[in-house]
Motif scaffolding. Sequence first.
Motif, short mmCIF file in Angstrom:
data_model
loop_
_atom_site.label_atom_id
_atom_site.label_comp_id
_atom_site.label_asym_id
_atom_site.label_seq_id
_atom_site.Cartn_x
_atom_site.Cartn_y
_atom_site.Cartn_z
N ILE A 87 1.03 4.35 -2.69
CA ILE A 87 0.87 5.75 -2.26
C ILE A 87 2.06 6.60 -2.70
CG2 ILE A 87 0.81 7.23 -0.21
CD1 ILE A 87 -0.91 4.90 1.08
N TYR A 105 0.83 -1.21 0.00
CA TYR A 105 0.00 0.00 0.00
C TYR A 105 0.87 1.26 0.00
CZ TYR A 105 -4.06 -2.93 1.14
OH TYR A 105 -5.07 -3.87 1.12
N GLU A 106 1.93 1.24 0.78
CA GLU A 106 2.81 2.41 0.83
C GLU A 106 3.50 2.66 -0.50
OE1 GLU A 106 5.09 1.59 4.39
OE2 GLU A 106 3.62 2.65 5.62
N ALA A 122 -4.53 7.92 8.83
CA ALA A 122 -4.72 7.50 7.43
C ALA A 122 -6.20 7.63 7.03
CB ALA A 122 -4.22 6.07 7.22
N TYR A 135 -7.01 11.23 6.48
CA TYR A 135 -6.50 11.71 5.19
C TYR A 135 -7.49 11.36 4.08
CZ TYR A 135 -3.51 12.45 1.15
OH TYR A 135 -3.01 12.88 -0.05
N VAL A 136 -7.95 10.10 4.07
CA VAL A 136 -8.91 9.65 3.06
C VAL A 136 -10.17 10.50 3.11
CG1 VAL A 136 -10.42 7.74 2.35
CG2 VAL A 136 -8.06 7.27 3.02
N TRP A 185 -4.72 4.24 0.46
CA TRP A 185 -4.74 4.84 1.80
C TRP A 185 -5.70 4.08 2.71
CZ3 TRP A 185 -1.74 8.11 4.35
CH2 TRP A 185 -0.88 8.94 3.62
N LYS A 207 -4.13 0.81 3.62
CA LYS A 207 -3.08 1.06 4.62
C LYS A 207 -3.70 1.27 5.99
CE LYS A 207 0.54 4.35 5.87
NZ LYS A 207 1.39 5.47 5.44
#
Length: 199
Positions: free
Chosen positions: A57, A53-54, A86, A89-90, A67, A70
């Motif tokens: 991103i 996932y990172e 996280a 942020y989404v 995100w 994650k």
Amino acid sequence: VMGNIYYAQQKLKSSLDMFDRAIRSDRNYAKAWNRRGNVLNDLGNREEALNSYEQAIRIDPRYLSAWNGKASVLSQLERYSEAQSAYDYVLNLNPSFAQAWNGKGNVYFHMGNYSQALAAYERASKLNPQMASVWHNTSLVLKQLRRYQEALNSAEQAIRLSPNDPDNWQRKAEALKGLRRRKDQRDAEAQALRLREAR
């Protein structure tokens, strides 16, 4: 494409092989990194899923699905403050992302903040009333709040959407226990057991 087909068929190892091939062909293929993370998470390999996932991103910093993945893995790893960040942020980028609200509710639930968990689940269910997992989670948190009739209503909605999930029947049994409806509780527990044995 084949990785997605294998994933839909729950052929996780074959799916992983396909996504690995796609990444070898193009190291900047964010969608393949994200899907690889999903497969690894389903296989229980949380740290490697997190790395995938990172990577997605890093390629596309606004890739909400990565995100969200994650955040989910961080929550499963009990890294709740990182998961919360996280999810925030989404939701900052897309306040209508129902899965992120559901995940954020899970983080609150695991932290013992049931009222905020319930608020997040309610937001998710308004955005996507067809998401069985959010009704399941709502039932669980309402049970913790001793709001058993509402917990039962949510469990029954989860069952309507996903009748073959034994966990939904277990949520129903727990709510019925709180309501002291023993016969109905035993019936729901028996259905949960039948479904588990059928798997």
